[in-house]
Write a protein that holds these residues in place. Structure first.
Motif, mmCIF file in Angstrom:
data_model
loop_
_atom_site.group_PDB
_atom_site.id
_atom_site.type_symbol
_atom_site.label_atom_id
_atom_site.label_comp_id
_atom_site.label_asym_id
_atom_site.label_seq_id
_atom_site.Cartn_x
_atom_site.Cartn_y
_atom_site.Cartn_z
ATOM 1 N N SER A 1 6.410 0.838 15.139
ATOM 2 C CA SER A 1 5.516 -0.085 16.036
ATOM 3 C C SER A 1 4.044 -0.222 14.982
ATOM 4 C CB SER A 1 4.989 0.841 17.097
ATOM 5 O OG SER A 1 4.391 1.851 17.022
ATOM 6 N N GLY A 2 3.304 -0.949 15.855
ATOM 7 C CA GLY A 2 2.067 -1.528 14.894
ATOM 8 C C GLY A 2 2.002 -2.908 14.439
ATOM 9 N N CYS A 3 0.712 -3.372 14.301
ATOM 10 C CA CYS A 3 0.575 -4.681 14.165
ATOM 11 C C CYS A 3 -0.826 -4.811 13.112
ATOM 12 C CB CYS A 3 0.261 -5.466 15.240
ATOM 13 S SG CYS A 3 0.074 -7.380 15.006
ATOM 14 N N PRO A 4 -0.679 -4.648 11.613
ATOM 15 C CA PRO A 4 0.607 -4.031 11.173
ATOM 16 C C PRO A 4 0.266 -2.172 11.267
ATOM 17 C CG PRO A 4 -0.934 -4.394 9.604
ATOM 18 C CD PRO A 4 -1.698 -4.934 10.746
ATOM 19 N N PRO A 5 1.897 -1.798 11.049
ATOM 20 C CA PRO A 5 1.647 -0.254 10.931
ATOM 21 C C PRO A 5 1.091 0.241 10.050
ATOM 22 C CG PRO A 5 3.942 -1.177 10.920
ATOM 23 C CD PRO A 5 2.804 -2.674 10.645
ATOM 24 N N ARG A 6 0.328 1.441 10.267
ATOM 25 C CA ARG A 6 -0.368 2.073 8.998
ATOM 26 C C ARG A 6 0.701 2.454 8.026
ATOM 27 N NH1 ARG A 6 -5.161 2.713 7.583
ATOM 28 N NH2 ARG A 6 -4.664 4.762 6.707
ATOM 29 N N PRO A 7 0.398 2.568 6.847
ATOM 30 C CA PRO A 7 1.398 3.223 5.878
ATOM 31 C C PRO A 7 2.032 4.712 6.185
ATOM 32 C CG PRO A 7 -0.572 2.086 4.595
ATOM 33 C CD PRO A 7 -1.127 2.378 6.208
ATOM 34 N N GLU A 8 0.998 5.339 6.726
ATOM 35 C CA GLU A 8 1.958 6.556 7.177
ATOM 36 C C GLU A 8 2.750 6.331 8.062
ATOM 37 O OE1 GLU A 8 -1.400 5.868 7.172
ATOM 38 O OE2 GLU A 8 -2.799 7.535 7.103
ATOM 39 N N ALA B 1 0.822 -1.121 -0.189
ATOM 40 C CA ALA B 1 0.128 -0.029 0.089
ATOM 41 C C ALA B 1 0.862 1.286 -0.104
ATOM 42 C CB ALA B 1 -0.974 -0.034 1.100
ATOM 43 N N VAL B 2 2.083 1.062 0.994
ATOM 44 C CA VAL B 2 2.811 2.311 0.885
ATOM 45 C C VAL B 2 3.295 2.602 -0.339
ATOM 46 C CG1 VAL B 2 5.077 3.125 1.813
ATOM 47 C CG2 VAL B 2 3.440 2.025 2.993
ATOM 48 N N GLY B 3 3.666 1.503 -1.457
ATOM 49 C CA GLY B 3 4.116 1.628 -2.715
ATOM 50 C C GLY B 3 3.339 2.009 -3.801
ATOM 51 N N ALA B 4 2.046 1.949 -3.336
ATOM 52 C CA ALA B 4 0.890 2.069 -4.391
ATOM 53 C C ALA B 4 0.566 3.433 -4.371
ATOM 54 C CB ALA B 4 -0.259 1.249 -4.330
ATOM 55 N N SER B 5 -0.472 4.084 -5.244
ATOM 56 C CA SER B 5 -0.684 5.435 -5.692
ATOM 57 C C SER B 5 -1.290 6.051 -4.433
ATOM 58 C CB SER B 5 -1.632 5.620 -6.713
ATOM 59 O OG SER B 5 -2.748 4.783 -6.509
ATOM 60 N N ARG B 6 -2.036 5.535 -3.525
ATOM 61 C CA ARG B 6 -2.739 6.281 -2.360
ATOM 62 C C ARG B 6 -1.567 7.069 -1.440
ATOM 63 N NH1 ARG B 6 -8.055 6.091 -0.871
ATOM 64 N NH2 ARG B 6 -8.534 6.967 1.319
ATOM 65 N N PHE B 7 -0.654 6.275 -0.953
ATOM 66 C CA PHE B 7 0.262 6.771 -0.069
ATOM 67 C C PHE B 7 1.292 6.870 -0.739
ATOM 68 C CE2 PHE B 7 -2.648 4.074 2.057
ATOM 69 C CZ PHE B 7 -3.001 5.070 3.125
ATOM 70 N N ASP B 8 1.914 6.279 -1.940
ATOM 71 C CA ASP B 8 2.904 6.913 -2.683
ATOM 72 C C ASP B 8 4.309 6.926 -2.286
ATOM 73 O OD1 ASP B 8 4.075 7.220 -5.300
ATOM 74 O OD2 ASP B 8 2.954 9.166 -5.568
ATOM 75 N N ILE B 9 5.117 6.157 -2.016
ATOM 76 C CA ILE B 9 6.452 6.274 -1.084
ATOM 77 C C ILE B 9 7.348 7.087 -2.426
ATOM 78 C CG2 ILE B 9 7.554 4.196 -2.249
ATOM 79 C CD1 ILE B 9 8.634 3.797 0.789
ATOM 80 N N ALA B 10 6.919 7.153 -3.658
ATOM 81 C CA ALA B 10 7.641 7.878 -4.645
ATOM 82 C C ALA B 10 7.766 9.469 -4.136
ATOM 83 C CB ALA B 10 7.127 7.927 -5.808
ATOM 84 N N ARG B 11 6.699 9.820 -3.367
ATOM 85 C CA ARG B 11 7.102 11.372 -2.858
ATOM 86 C C ARG B 11 8.400 11.401 -2.159
ATOM 87 N NH1 ARG B 11 2.260 12.446 0.555
ATOM 88 N NH2 ARG B 11 2.391 9.991 0.993
ATOM 89 N N PHE B 12 8.912 10.372 -1.487
ATOM 90 C CA PHE B 12 10.137 10.493 -0.764
ATOM 91 C C PHE B 12 11.284 9.806 -1.272
ATOM 92 C CE2 PHE B 12 6.220 10.518 1.722
ATOM 93 C CZ PHE B 12 6.568 11.522 2.155
#
Lengths: 208, 169
Positions: free
Chosen positions: B137-144, B51-62
Protein backbone atom coordinates in the motif's frame (compact mmCIF):
# COMPACT_ATOMS: atom_id res chain seq x y z
CA UNK A 1 1.25 49.45 -29.85
CA UNK A 2 2.19 45.96 -28.52
CA UNK A 3 3.03 43.51 -31.33
CA UNK A 4 0.04 41.29 -30.58
CA UNK A 5 -2.52 44.10 -30.93
CA UNK A 6 -0.66 45.27 -34.02
CA UNK A 7 -0.86 41.85 -35.60
CA UNK A 8 -4.53 41.37 -34.71
CA UNK A 9 -5.46 44.75 -36.20
CA UNK A 10 -3.56 43.96 -39.39
CA UNK A 11 -5.18 40.52 -39.72
CA UNK A 12 -8.68 41.93 -39.20
CA UNK A 13 -8.04 44.55 -41.86
CA UNK A 14 -6.84 41.97 -44.33
CA UNK A 15 -9.40 39.14 -43.89
CA UNK A 16 -13.07 39.92 -43.43
CA UNK A 17 -13.75 36.65 -41.63
CA UNK A 18 -11.36 37.40 -38.79
CA UNK A 19 -13.23 38.71 -35.76
CA UNK A 20 -12.39 39.62 -32.16
CA UNK A 21 -12.77 36.88 -29.57
CA UNK A 22 -13.59 37.50 -25.94
CA UNK A 23 -10.43 37.23 -23.90
CA UNK A 24 -9.31 38.14 -20.40
CA UNK A 25 -5.60 38.18 -21.14
CA UNK A 26 -4.05 38.10 -24.59
CA UNK A 27 -5.52 39.45 -27.84
CA UNK A 28 -7.66 36.73 -29.38
CA UNK A 29 -9.32 36.23 -32.75
CA UNK A 30 -11.84 33.90 -34.34
CA UNK A 31 -10.83 32.63 -37.74
CA UNK A 32 -12.97 30.66 -40.21
CA UNK A 33 -11.56 27.23 -41.02
CA UNK A 34 -11.10 28.11 -44.69
CA UNK A 35 -8.75 31.02 -43.98
CA UNK A 36 -7.01 29.48 -40.98
CA UNK A 37 -3.74 28.47 -42.63
CA UNK A 38 -3.34 31.84 -44.36
CA UNK A 39 -3.87 33.69 -41.07
CA UNK A 40 -1.45 31.43 -39.17
CA UNK A 41 1.13 31.79 -41.94
CA UNK A 42 0.80 35.56 -41.86
CA UNK A 43 1.18 35.54 -38.04
CA UNK A 44 4.33 33.48 -38.35
CA UNK A 45 6.03 35.08 -41.35
CA UNK A 46 4.84 38.70 -41.28
CA UNK A 47 4.31 39.30 -37.57
CA UNK A 48 7.14 37.12 -36.19
CA UNK A 49 4.97 34.84 -34.06
CA UNK A 50 7.53 32.13 -34.52
CA UNK A 51 6.56 29.76 -31.73
CA UNK A 52 3.43 27.65 -31.32
CA UNK A 53 3.17 27.21 -27.55
CA UNK A 54 -0.08 25.28 -27.46
CA UNK A 55 -2.74 23.75 -29.63
CA UNK A 56 -5.81 22.36 -27.95
CA UNK A 57 -9.20 21.01 -28.86
CA UNK A 58 -12.50 22.00 -27.27
CA UNK A 59 -15.75 20.05 -27.26
CA UNK A 60 -18.60 22.44 -26.47
CA UNK A 61 -21.03 19.58 -25.88
CA UNK A 62 -23.40 17.35 -27.80
CA UNK A 63 -25.75 19.48 -29.89
CA UNK A 64 -23.69 22.65 -29.57
CA UNK A 65 -23.14 24.63 -32.77
CA UNK A 66 -20.32 24.55 -33.58
CA UNK A 67 -19.35 21.58 -31.46
CA UNK A 68 -15.56 21.45 -31.92
CA UNK A 69 -13.07 24.30 -31.75
CA UNK A 70 -9.30 24.24 -31.98
CA UNK A 71 -7.39 26.94 -30.11
CA UNK A 72 -3.85 27.98 -31.05
CA UNK A 73 -1.56 29.98 -28.79
CA UNK A 74 1.30 31.55 -30.71
CA UNK A 75 4.18 33.44 -29.15
CA UNK A 76 6.63 35.91 -30.61
CA UNK A 77 10.12 35.35 -29.25
CA UNK A 78 11.19 38.79 -30.52
CA UNK A 79 8.07 40.74 -29.56
CA UNK A 80 7.44 38.77 -26.33
CA UNK A 81 3.70 38.60 -26.84
CA UNK A 82 0.96 36.03 -27.31
CA UNK A 83 -1.95 35.84 -29.72
CA UNK A 84 -4.76 33.35 -29.34
CA UNK A 85 -6.38 32.02 -32.50
CA UNK A 86 -9.57 29.96 -32.41
CA UNK A 87 -11.07 28.09 -35.34
CA UNK A 88 -14.41 26.28 -35.32
CA UNK A 89 -14.82 22.98 -37.14
CA UNK A 90 -17.64 23.16 -39.64
CA UNK A 91 -18.70 19.50 -39.46
CA UNK A 92 -19.79 18.24 -36.02
CA UNK A 93 -19.69 14.56 -36.99
CA UNK A 94 -16.34 14.53 -38.79
CA UNK A 95 -14.56 17.69 -37.55
CA UNK A 96 -11.63 18.69 -39.72
CA UNK A 97 -9.16 21.57 -39.95
CA UNK A 98 -6.01 22.18 -41.99
CA UNK A 99 -2.81 21.05 -40.30
CA UNK A 100 -0.37 23.63 -38.96
CA UNK A 101 2.47 21.12 -38.80
CA UNK A 102 3.96 22.61 -41.96
CA UNK A 103 4.28 26.01 -40.26
CA UNK A 104 5.43 24.94 -36.80
CA UNK A 105 6.81 21.38 -36.51
CA UNK A 106 5.67 21.48 -32.87
CA UNK A 107 2.08 21.26 -34.05
CA UNK A 108 2.66 17.67 -35.14
CA UNK A 109 2.20 15.94 -31.77
CA UNK A 110 -0.36 18.47 -30.52
CA UNK A 111 -2.54 17.71 -33.50
CA UNK A 112 -2.11 13.99 -32.98
CA UNK A 113 -3.28 14.46 -29.40
CA UNK A 114 -6.29 16.55 -30.44
CA UNK A 115 -7.12 13.83 -32.96
CA UNK A 116 -6.67 11.10 -30.34
CA UNK A 117 -8.82 12.76 -27.70
CA UNK A 118 -11.47 14.56 -29.78
CA UNK A 119 -11.35 12.91 -33.19
CA UNK A 120 -10.56 16.19 -34.93
CA UNK A 121 -8.79 15.39 -38.19
CA UNK A 122 -6.06 17.68 -39.48
CA UNK A 123 -5.85 17.68 -43.27
CA UNK A 124 -2.30 17.55 -44.56
CA UNK A 125 -0.83 16.22 -41.32
CA UNK A 126 2.26 14.10 -42.13
CA UNK A 127 1.44 11.26 -39.71
CA UNK A 128 -2.00 11.52 -38.13
CA UNK A 129 -2.02 8.55 -35.74
CA UNK A 130 -3.19 8.28 -32.16
CA UNK A 131 -0.50 9.39 -29.74
CA UNK A 132 -1.75 8.47 -26.24
CA UNK A 133 -4.22 5.64 -26.79
CA UNK A 134 -3.22 2.73 -28.99
CA UNK A 135 -3.99 2.38 -32.70
CA UNK A 136 -7.37 0.77 -33.07
CA UNK A 137 -8.92 2.23 -29.91
CA UNK A 138 -12.50 2.90 -31.05
CA UNK A 139 -13.45 5.97 -28.98
CA UNK A 140 -12.43 9.59 -28.46
CA UNK A 141 -12.18 9.86 -24.68
CA UNK A 142 -12.34 13.63 -24.12
CA UNK A 143 -15.58 14.09 -26.04
CA UNK A 144 -18.47 15.17 -23.84
CA UNK A 145 -20.53 12.10 -24.70
CA UNK A 146 -17.76 9.75 -23.50
CA UNK A 147 -18.51 8.61 -19.93
CA UNK A 148 -15.98 9.48 -17.23
CA UNK A 149 -15.58 5.82 -16.26
CA UNK A 150 -14.83 4.69 -19.81
CA UNK A 151 -16.41 2.15 -22.13
CA UNK A 152 -15.77 -1.59 -22.19
CA UNK A 153 -13.42 -2.43 -25.05
CA UNK A 154 -10.96 -5.08 -26.15
CA UNK A 155 -7.34 -5.05 -24.94
CA UNK A 156 -4.94 -3.69 -27.60
CA UNK A 157 -3.04 -7.00 -27.86
CA UNK A 158 -5.32 -9.84 -29.00
CA UNK A 159 -2.85 -12.54 -27.92
CA UNK A 160 -2.63 -11.20 -24.36
CA UNK A 161 -6.40 -10.69 -24.26
CA UNK A 162 -6.93 -14.35 -25.20
CA UNK A 163 -4.38 -15.49 -22.63
CA UNK A 164 -5.64 -13.41 -19.71
CA UNK A 165 -9.31 -13.18 -20.72
CA UNK A 166 -9.17 -9.54 -19.66
CA UNK A 167 -10.69 -6.55 -21.43
CA UNK A 168 -11.02 -2.89 -20.67
CA UNK A 169 -13.65 -2.33 -18.01
CA UNK A 170 -15.50 0.81 -17.15
CA UNK A 171 -13.52 2.02 -14.13
CA UNK A 172 -15.48 1.75 -10.87
CA UNK A 173 -16.65 5.26 -10.01
CA UNK A 174 -18.79 4.54 -6.96
CA UNK A 175 -19.68 7.90 -5.49
CA UNK A 176 -17.14 9.61 -7.72
CA UNK A 177 -15.73 11.87 -8.90
CA UNK A 178 -13.36 12.14 -5.99
CA UNK A 179 -12.67 15.60 -4.71
CA UNK A 180 -10.76 17.22 -1.88
CA UNK A 181 -13.03 19.50 0.15
CA UNK A 182 -12.35 23.20 -0.04
CA UNK A 183 -11.72 25.41 2.96
CA UNK A 184 -9.61 25.01 6.08
CA UNK A 185 -9.72 21.51 7.45
CA UNK A 186 -7.21 19.10 8.88
CA UNK A 187 -5.10 16.83 6.72
CA UNK A 188 -7.13 13.69 7.41
CA UNK A 189 -10.36 15.27 6.20
CA UNK A 190 -8.59 16.85 3.24
CA UNK A 191 -8.04 13.43 1.60
CA UNK A 192 -9.89 13.29 -1.71
CA UNK A 193 -13.00 11.20 -1.27
CA UNK A 194 -16.31 10.35 -2.84
CA UNK A 195 -18.60 13.26 -2.04
CA UNK A 196 -21.79 11.92 -3.53
CA UNK A 197 -22.59 8.36 -2.50
CA UNK A 198 -26.11 8.47 -3.89
CA UNK A 199 -25.13 6.97 -7.24
CA UNK A 200 -22.93 4.12 -8.45
CA UNK A 201 -22.11 2.38 -11.70
CA UNK A 202 -25.28 0.34 -11.33
CA UNK A 203 -27.51 3.07 -9.91
CA UNK A 204 -27.60 6.11 -12.18
CA UNK A 205 -27.04 9.56 -10.80
CA UNK A 206 -30.36 11.04 -9.65
CA UNK A 207 -31.59 13.74 -11.94
CA UNK A 208 -28.89 13.12 -14.52
CA UNK B 1 34.58 -56.41 -0.70
CA UNK B 2 33.76 -53.82 1.91
CA UNK B 3 36.74 -52.80 3.87
CA UNK B 4 36.57 -52.42 7.58
CA UNK B 5 37.74 -48.84 7.40
CA UNK B 6 34.56 -47.67 5.55
CA UNK B 7 33.41 -44.04 5.09
CA UNK B 8 30.78 -44.60 7.76
CA UNK B 9 33.33 -44.38 10.47
CA UNK B 10 34.73 -41.19 11.87
CA UNK B 11 36.67 -39.24 9.26
CA UNK B 12 38.55 -36.21 10.46
CA UNK B 13 38.81 -34.85 6.91
CA UNK B 14 35.09 -34.20 6.47
CA UNK B 15 34.05 -33.61 10.06
CA UNK B 16 32.34 -30.21 10.35
CA UNK B 17 31.81 -29.83 6.59
CA UNK B 18 28.55 -31.77 6.38
CA UNK B 19 25.19 -30.27 7.29
CA UNK B 20 22.09 -32.39 7.22
CA UNK B 21 18.94 -30.61 6.07
CA UNK B 22 15.79 -30.98 4.03
CA UNK B 23 15.82 -30.36 0.26
CA UNK B 24 13.00 -27.80 0.64
CA UNK B 25 14.99 -25.79 3.14
CA UNK B 26 18.10 -25.77 0.96
CA UNK B 27 16.30 -24.87 -2.27
CA UNK B 28 14.23 -22.18 -0.59
CA UNK B 29 17.29 -20.78 1.15
CA UNK B 30 18.99 -20.43 -2.23
CA UNK B 31 15.93 -18.85 -3.79
CA UNK B 32 15.20 -16.36 -1.03
CA UNK B 33 18.80 -15.24 -0.71
CA UNK B 34 19.18 -14.03 -4.28
CA UNK B 35 15.91 -12.75 -5.68
CA UNK B 36 16.81 -10.71 -8.69
CA UNK B 37 14.18 -8.05 -9.32
CA UNK B 38 12.81 -7.03 -12.70
CA UNK B 39 12.19 -3.31 -12.07
CA UNK B 40 8.94 -2.64 -13.93
CA UNK B 41 9.09 1.09 -13.18
CA UNK B 42 6.09 2.75 -14.82
CA UNK B 43 5.47 5.87 -12.75
CA UNK B 44 6.55 7.74 -9.61
CA UNK B 45 6.80 4.51 -7.55
CA UNK B 46 9.90 3.79 -9.63
CA UNK B 47 11.63 6.72 -7.91
CA UNK B 48 11.05 5.04 -4.53
CA UNK B 49 12.23 1.78 -6.08
CA UNK B 50 15.48 3.53 -7.01
CA UNK B 51 15.80 4.77 -3.43
CA UNK B 52 15.37 1.19 -2.25
CA UNK B 53 18.22 0.16 -4.49
CA UNK B 54 20.49 3.00 -3.40
CA UNK B 55 22.75 3.13 -0.36
CA UNK B 56 20.41 4.68 2.20
CA UNK B 57 17.90 1.81 2.17
CA UNK B 58 20.08 -0.72 0.36
CA UNK B 59 18.08 -3.66 -0.90
CA UNK B 60 21.41 -5.54 -1.10
CA UNK B 61 20.98 -6.32 2.62
CA UNK B 62 18.26 -8.73 1.50
CA UNK B 63 20.09 -10.15 -1.49
CA UNK B 64 17.93 -8.47 -4.12
CA UNK B 65 20.19 -5.72 -5.38
CA UNK B 66 20.74 -7.21 -8.82
CA UNK B 67 18.15 -5.30 -10.85
CA UNK B 68 17.89 -7.08 -14.17
CA UNK B 69 16.34 -5.35 -17.14
CA UNK B 70 16.23 -8.62 -19.00
CA UNK B 71 13.26 -10.74 -17.92
CA UNK B 72 15.27 -13.88 -18.62
CA UNK B 73 17.55 -13.12 -15.69
CA UNK B 74 14.94 -11.95 -13.19
CA UNK B 75 13.03 -13.75 -10.44
CA UNK B 76 10.66 -11.17 -9.03
CA UNK B 77 8.87 -8.51 -11.03
CA UNK B 78 8.28 -5.34 -9.04
CA UNK B 79 5.42 -3.53 -10.79
CA UNK B 80 6.08 0.03 -9.63
CA UNK B 81 3.55 2.44 -11.03
CA UNK B 82 0.43 3.01 -13.06
CA UNK B 83 -0.27 0.25 -15.57
CA UNK B 84 -2.16 1.67 -18.53
CA UNK B 85 -4.07 -0.64 -20.83
CA UNK B 86 -1.62 0.29 -23.55
CA UNK B 87 1.28 -0.91 -21.36
CA UNK B 88 -0.56 -3.90 -19.87
CA UNK B 89 0.21 -6.16 -22.82
CA UNK B 90 3.92 -5.36 -22.56
CA UNK B 91 3.92 -6.02 -18.80
CA UNK B 92 2.26 -9.39 -19.32
CA UNK B 93 4.64 -10.27 -22.17
CA UNK B 94 7.69 -9.49 -20.01
CA UNK B 95 6.23 -11.58 -17.20
CA UNK B 96 5.74 -14.46 -19.63
CA UNK B 97 9.41 -14.24 -20.61
CA UNK B 98 10.64 -14.58 -17.03
CA UNK B 99 11.94 -18.02 -16.12
CA UNK B 100 10.23 -20.11 -13.44
CA UNK B 101 10.13 -19.80 -10.50
CA UNK B 102 8.92 -16.20 -10.63
CA UNK B 103 7.06 -13.87 -8.32
CA UNK B 104 5.33 -10.50 -8.57
CA UNK B 105 5.20 -7.59 -6.15
CA UNK B 106 2.51 -4.97 -6.87
CA UNK B 107 4.06 -1.80 -5.51
CA UNK B 108 1.75 1.05 -4.60
CA UNK B 109 -1.91 1.91 -5.03
CA UNK B 110 -1.86 2.12 -8.83
CA UNK B 111 -0.32 -1.29 -9.44
CA UNK B 112 -2.55 -2.87 -6.78
CA UNK B 113 -5.93 -1.37 -7.72
CA UNK B 114 -5.53 1.35 -10.32
CA UNK B 115 -5.21 3.83 -7.47
CA UNK B 116 -6.53 7.29 -8.11
CA UNK B 117 -6.69 6.65 -11.85
CA UNK B 118 -10.25 5.45 -12.22
CA UNK B 119 -10.27 6.10 -15.90
CA UNK B 120 -10.70 4.65 -19.35
CA UNK B 121 -6.95 4.32 -19.82
CA UNK B 122 -5.71 2.56 -16.66
CA UNK B 123 -5.77 -1.13 -15.76
CA UNK B 124 -7.65 -1.42 -12.47
CA UNK B 125 -5.02 -3.50 -10.68
CA UNK B 126 -2.20 -5.49 -12.20
CA UNK B 127 -3.63 -8.66 -10.61
CA UNK B 128 -6.10 -8.70 -13.51
CA UNK B 129 -3.29 -9.88 -15.79
CA UNK B 130 -0.60 -11.25 -13.42
CA UNK B 131 -0.62 -13.50 -10.34
CA UNK B 132 0.48 -11.07 -7.62
CA UNK B 133 2.26 -12.42 -4.51
CA UNK B 134 2.57 -9.31 -2.36
CA UNK B 135 0.69 -6.00 -2.51
CA UNK B 136 2.26 -2.85 -1.07
CA UNK B 137 0.00 0.00 0.00
CA UNK B 138 1.01 3.62 -0.30
CA UNK B 139 1.11 6.35 -2.91
CA UNK B 140 3.99 5.93 -3.28
CA UNK B 141 5.04 3.46 -0.56
CA UNK B 142 8.00 4.31 1.65
CA UNK B 143 11.16 2.39 0.72
CA UNK B 144 10.83 0.54 4.03
CA UNK B 145 7.43 -0.73 2.90
CA UNK B 146 8.93 -2.25 -0.24
CA UNK B 147 11.70 -3.87 1.83
CA UNK B 148 8.98 -5.27 4.09
CA UNK B 149 7.20 -6.63 1.03
CA UNK B 150 10.41 -8.32 -0.08
CA UNK B 151 10.82 -9.90 3.37
CA UNK B 152 7.18 -11.04 3.27
CA UNK B 153 7.80 -12.59 -0.15
CA UNK B 154 10.90 -14.35 1.17
CA UNK B 155 8.86 -15.75 4.07
CA UNK B 156 6.28 -16.94 1.58
CA UNK B 157 8.93 -18.63 -0.58
CA UNK B 158 10.42 -20.33 2.50
CA UNK B 159 7.10 -22.09 3.07
CA UNK B 160 6.90 -23.43 -0.51
CA UNK B 161 7.25 -27.20 -1.06
CA UNK B 162 9.91 -26.54 -3.69
CA UNK B 163 11.46 -30.02 -3.84
CA UNK B 164 8.19 -31.84 -4.46
CA UNK B 165 7.22 -29.21 -7.02
CA UNK B 166 10.50 -29.74 -8.86
CA UNK B 167 10.04 -33.51 -8.82
CA UNK B 168 6.45 -33.39 -10.02
CA UNK B 169 7.25 -30.89 -12.77
Amino acid sequence: MPPALDAVAALKGRWAGVTDRKSLDHPAINVPASGLLAVLKSLKDEHAFDMLTDLSGVDWGVGAKPRFTVVYHVFSTSGHDYVRVAADCADDLAPELPSAAGLWPGANWHEREAFDMFGIRFAGHPDLRRILMWDGYPHFPLRKDFPLAGIETELPDAEIAAETKVGLIAAPMMGGPFVAPAGEINMTEAEPRAKDQSWTERRPKPGA
Amino acid sequence: MVSASSELTYNSKIEGDVVVSRADAVINWIRTSSMWPMPMGLACCAIELMAVGASRFDIARFGAEVMRFSPKQADVMIVAGTVTYKMASAVRRIYDQMAEPKWVIAMGACASTGGMYRSYAVLQGVDRILPVDVYVSGCPPRPEALLDALIKLQEKVRREPSASKLLSA
